[in-house]
Design a protein around this motif. Sequence first.
Motif, short mmCIF file in Angstrom:
data_model
loop_
_atom_site.label_atom_id
_atom_site.label_comp_id
_atom_site.label_asym_id
_atom_site.label_seq_id
_atom_site.Cartn_x
_atom_site.Cartn_y
_atom_site.Cartn_z
N GLN A 36 -30.80 3.25 -13.52
CA GLN A 36 -29.53 3.67 -13.13
C GLN A 36 -29.71 5.04 -14.46
O GLN A 36 -29.15 6.68 -13.82
N TRP A 37 -30.42 5.00 -15.83
CA TRP A 37 -30.43 6.12 -16.34
C TRP A 37 -32.01 7.11 -16.02
O TRP A 37 -31.04 8.59 -16.36
N TYR A 38 -32.09 7.13 -14.95
CA TYR A 38 -33.39 7.77 -14.40
C TYR A 38 -32.67 8.76 -13.64
O TYR A 38 -32.81 10.14 -13.44
N LYS A 39 -31.84 7.92 -12.72
CA LYS A 39 -31.94 8.60 -11.23
C LYS A 39 -30.02 9.65 -12.02
O LYS A 39 -30.04 10.80 -12.19
N SER A 40 -29.60 9.28 -13.23
CA SER A 40 -28.89 10.85 -13.77
C SER A 40 -29.54 11.60 -14.44
O SER A 40 -28.40 12.02 -14.69
N GLN A 41 -30.42 10.91 -15.62
CA GLN A 41 -30.99 12.33 -16.04
C GLN A 41 -32.68 12.17 -16.17
O GLN A 41 -33.81 11.79 -16.72
N PRO A 42 -33.20 12.49 -14.58
CA PRO A 42 -34.47 12.53 -14.19
C PRO A 42 -35.38 13.36 -15.66
O PRO A 42 -36.07 13.51 -15.59
N ALA A 43 -34.26 14.88 -15.71
CA ALA A 43 -35.12 15.68 -16.91
C ALA A 43 -35.42 15.18 -17.65
O ALA A 43 -37.02 15.58 -18.73
N LYS A 44 -35.00 13.95 -18.52
CA LYS A 44 -35.18 13.88 -19.77
C LYS A 44 -36.99 12.81 -20.22
O LYS A 44 -37.76 12.56 -20.45
N GLU A 45 -36.31 11.98 -18.92
CA GLU A 45 -37.85 10.92 -18.19
C GLU A 45 -39.28 11.76 -18.11
O GLU A 45 -40.25 12.03 -18.20
N GLY A 46 -39.45 13.53 -17.12
CA GLY A 46 -39.95 13.95 -16.57
C GLY A 46 -39.97 12.90 -15.66
O GLY A 46 -39.52 12.56 -14.88
N ILE A 47 -41.44 12.85 -14.72
CA ILE A 47 -41.79 12.55 -12.78
C ILE A 47 -41.98 10.91 -13.28
O ILE A 47 -42.78 10.97 -14.38
N ASN A 48 -41.30 10.44 -13.16
CA ASN A 48 -41.37 8.55 -13.07
C ASN A 48 -41.24 7.83 -11.65
O ASN A 48 -40.35 7.64 -11.01
N LEU A 49 -42.93 8.04 -11.08
CA LEU A 49 -42.94 7.30 -9.96
C LEU A 49 -42.91 6.18 -9.71
O LEU A 49 -41.96 5.36 -8.35
N SER A 50 -42.87 5.27 -10.73
CA SER A 50 -42.25 3.90 -10.18
C SER A 50 -40.36 3.58 -10.51
O SER A 50 -40.01 3.31 -9.84
N LEU A 51 -39.33 4.34 -11.54
CA LEU A 51 -38.79 4.59 -11.42
C LEU A 51 -37.92 5.03 -9.80
O LEU A 51 -36.71 4.39 -9.70
N GLN A 52 -38.69 6.11 -9.29
CA GLN A 52 -38.12 6.81 -8.60
C GLN A 52 -38.65 6.24 -7.17
O GLN A 52 -37.53 5.56 -6.16
N ALA A 53 -39.16 4.53 -7.19
CA ALA A 53 -39.52 4.18 -6.19
C ALA A 53 -38.53 3.47 -6.26
O ALA A 53 -38.22 2.54 -5.14
N TRP A 54 -38.08 2.04 -7.38
CA TRP A 54 -37.48 1.55 -7.73
C TRP A 54 -36.31 2.65 -7.27
O TRP A 54 -34.79 1.32 -6.14
N ASN A 55 -35.47 3.37 -7.45
CA ASN A 55 -33.91 3.86 -6.72
C ASN A 55 -33.72 4.34 -5.27
O ASN A 55 -33.23 3.32 -4.45
N ALA A 56 -34.84 4.15 -4.70
CA ALA A 56 -35.16 4.49 -3.42
C ALA A 56 -35.34 3.33 -2.79
O ALA A 56 -34.23 2.81 -1.46
N ASN A 57 -35.75 2.06 -2.92
CA ASN A 57 -35.72 0.91 -2.59
C ASN A 57 -35.05 -0.26 -3.08
O ASN A 57 -34.49 -0.67 -2.02
N GLN A 58 -33.53 0.30 -3.58
CA GLN A 58 -32.39 -0.11 -3.50
C GLN A 58 -31.62 -0.51 -2.38
O GLN A 58 -30.39 -1.48 -2.25
N SER A 59 -31.68 0.43 -1.87
CA SER A 59 -31.35 0.72 -0.45
C SER A 59 -31.50 -0.38 0.35
O SER A 59 -30.44 -0.77 2.04
N LEU A 60 -32.27 -1.29 0.61
CA LEU A 60 -33.54 -1.60 1.42
C LEU A 60 -32.71 -3.40 1.19
O LEU A 60 -32.37 -3.89 0.43
N PRO A 61 -32.92 -4.49 1.76
CA PRO A 61 -32.79 -6.34 1.71
C PRO A 61 -33.45 -5.90 0.83
O PRO A 61 -34.74 -5.73 0.20
N GLN A 62 -32.71 -6.99 -0.51
CA GLN A 62 -33.55 -7.37 -1.66
C GLN A 62 -34.46 -9.03 -1.65
O GLN A 62 -33.27 -9.81 -2.20
#
Length: 1015
Positions: free
Chosen positions: A246-272
């Motif tokens: 959630q933090w990474y989604k709102s503050q991506p510049a502070k973390e740099g590129i984090n492919l794991s968190l990017q994918a995590w956020n992208a996956n939230q729209s799928l059945p869990q």
Amino acid sequence: MKKAFEKPVRALLSRCITYALNQHRSKWLLLLLLSTGSYVHAQETFPVNGIADPHEGCFAFTHATIVRDAQTTLSNATLLIRDGKIVEAGTSVAIPKDAVVVDCKGKYIYPSFVDLYSNYGLSEPKRGGSAWNAAPQFLSNTKGAYGWNQAIRSEINAADLFVADDGKAAPLREVGFGTVLTQQPDGIARGTAALVTLATAKENKVMLRERAAAAYSFDKGTSTQNYPNSLMGCIALLRQTYLDAQWYKSQPAKEGINLSLQAWNANQSLPQLFEAADKWDVLRADKIGDEFGVQYIIKASGNEYQRIAEMAATKATFIVPLNFPSAIDVEDPNDARFVALADMKHWEMAPTSPAAFEKANIPFCLTAADLKDVKQFLANVRKAIEYGLSEQKALESLTKTPASLIKAYDKVGSLEAGKLANFLITSGPIFNDKTILYQNWVQGNRYIIKTDGWNDVRGVYTISLSNGASYTVNINGSPVSPALAVLQQDTLSGHIDINGKLVALSLPLSKNSKSSIRLSGIISDNSWTGTGSDTSGNLVKWSAIFVKATPEKGDTTKAKAPVTVGSMYYPFNGYGWEKLPQQLDLLIKNATVWTGEKDGKLENTDVLIRNGKIAQIGKGLSAGSARVIDGTGKHLSAGIIDEHSHIAISKGVNESSQSVTSEVRIADVLNPEDVNIYRQLSGGVTASHLLHGSANAIGGQSQLVKLRWGQNAEGLKVTNWDPFIKFALGENVKQSNWGERNTVRFPQTRMGVEQIYLDAFTRARDYEKQGAGKRRDLELDALVEILHQQRFITCHSYVQSEINMLMHVADSFHFRVNTFTHILEGYKVADKMKAHGAGAGTFADWWAYKMEVQDAIPYNAAIMHKVGVVTAINSDDAEMARRLNQEAAKTVKYGGVSEEDALKMVTLNPAKLLHIDSRMGSIKVGKDADVVLWSDNPLSIYAKAEKTIVDGIVEFDREYDLQLRTRIATERNRLIQRMLAEKKKGTPTQKATFVPDEMYHCEDLQGGHQQAIGY
């Protein structure tokens, strides 16, 4: 020219396919049929090595009973498919001229099954190559711009790893599956799952959806990283990752590129999708989901039926396995005595699991996952039906429900126009014992499962021989095993053997004749022809004409008696309740009452309990509607409170991977079925403070529970209490007793332990000062609570120098250490502890069990008490907790503490240390009715807890306990006899195996164990 050539080729091909459908054993024609299907909608981006053939397959399956879905069955209907999809399913379907017609008279057509939990087409994940004695790994060794923890694998996509494998698809097709959701079951966050069919084709063709669901678990999988190494650590990591994403989604510049968190956020729209290891993990997962607004689809383990009301409360849909356990081989009584009653009962009751979900109106689907042999799947579905599951719900759980859950009901799950041609052809209702699964069509491609019985030749025939003889025969039996009878004055039993279209007959002419007419030939619709020999050996030609169908006999099979199973227990062991006890109004009369208050010990006194509280104390009280308990000659005390306990904790008491793990919570991992709850109730314990272990300087958050036997984890928790956390000092923290491989985690000295505390609270103070948009850190949140006296410390301690050190650190940051536990050198620093405001939880007479306790003395508790330190005697041991009254009595001997003050060390004093003395710890009007009726002076070694009452509920009754022991013996014997009967029938059994219970102490990294005999 091309069109003129194409038409006769198509006609020829159609005739070949028709012949192939009738000649089930013709391998080359079967290959021809399948190859035509493989051209359907071939990808144009793929080059063709040869001549392209755009032929489209069209098939009409006529005269079938079509089960379109679990609610709709069509008689004498037709299924029309073209180009791998369903065109129509109905009773008045127009058959195109180019369709290959397959007569399915007497057969059933069902949608192929859908399995939502599979790893089909994916290789087994392999653990990293670290050596067994390698040093701890603190960060991920995954290369690339990924997250810090290897167990978070949200960037993994099953579609990228999927390889179609017909060898593994075939067994699944043979039990009815046509589509599976496949994932790589590795890690806490497992990335995405792909929806694929089980057709024999290239990966791009069988993949229906490359990102169909996101998958999770509480299992770190193949990660070689130390953190997390406990269940509570896995839960904490999952919770923190939600926050980080959630933090990474709102503050991506502070973390740099984090492919794991990017994918995590992208996956939230799928059945869990969440895999749970047991019924309690279901509730843990659901609680995490509730925290973050996620409704998981839960992959169950098979024991959820034991807590079906709690399962319903989750509002989740479940994926239910059919991994019913085999009977246990208990023929040898020496083996049988090691098998827990709970395991025996689970064997008997596991097949009721699907029916329990249905009866509770919980949506669910079935899976073949967890089966050692997938061939047992249909047999286990039928067993579940025998144990109460309805056939309609069974079919729905294998078709519509899983397809809808994965948002693929537009493609699979029923036989409707536009959906994939995924269907089964059977000899009868799919869940009947004798039904044969003939074919499984996937994406319009046929896969033959069984051929015997496809042609039902039963009926009355006239057989004519070329020598003029004529005979009437009746072919009956079953389609798979037909029988022949020659109809004469005396009906004679002959013999018939069918192999595809080939038939062989033997016709006896009289009962005592040693010779028969022997014929062989070919079956063609209702007319058979061939050659043979008569009884004299003369060559004859013959033909058989169908006259009429054999009248169907009524079903003479005896209906199976309803399966009966034993009673459900709460908790699920021999000492569990069949029905949870209720809160009662109680009047305990004429007892010696140890109030623990200024009134002291009152003789011949009554105590009235109403609504779970102590309502009155006095003589000659009126009972009213209350149940009267005669306390004459007996003693009544407040319930014992164990300030330092490790019972009722699942899968690890230490998150030992890091020096600071204040984010982990004992509250997440309570085990309400720990038999030690019951055993400690039998020793008068009514509440326990469950602590993290002592493996790190700052351990996890603790949980205060009441011993409410039979309740779930939430029902055990004491609410509205000041939260606590475990700290530790000494050998365990600096890992001096962990072995040579553990020499890299800081700290390695007692000096380093102090620096850990200074650093942690400095970081917490700086974290608190950060403004809006900061990353929420659960580790530092807990430390900030300590700084503000909102969370309190219980510290594992032995050596006086370290005790002084931690009090100094606390003074520096303006908080206090609430309790020093163990504190075996407390007598040396009692004055300093009193000045600081710290209390003590100690042992009565444990010492010399390791180097740092060499100076312990049995007078320790008495000395601290006399100095004015609030002192409690605690257990740190499941066995000792059953005798804490006797441990308290030792302070009378060692130090001359009065009897009343000694008893307070296990009642009122621990309540004071835990800030609950306004509610518990003594017998006072208005306090919780947590009391114990003893047979003798509670400090006597002869005293037995006759009744232990928690919140006005009699949780332990010694007389009832004797009844339970009889019940256990009776139930064990009943189940042993059932298992012996199963073995006698030849049913496979499993070896009797002792399964130890979890039993922890402060220092356990993987847990101690105890025997589970009897209960």
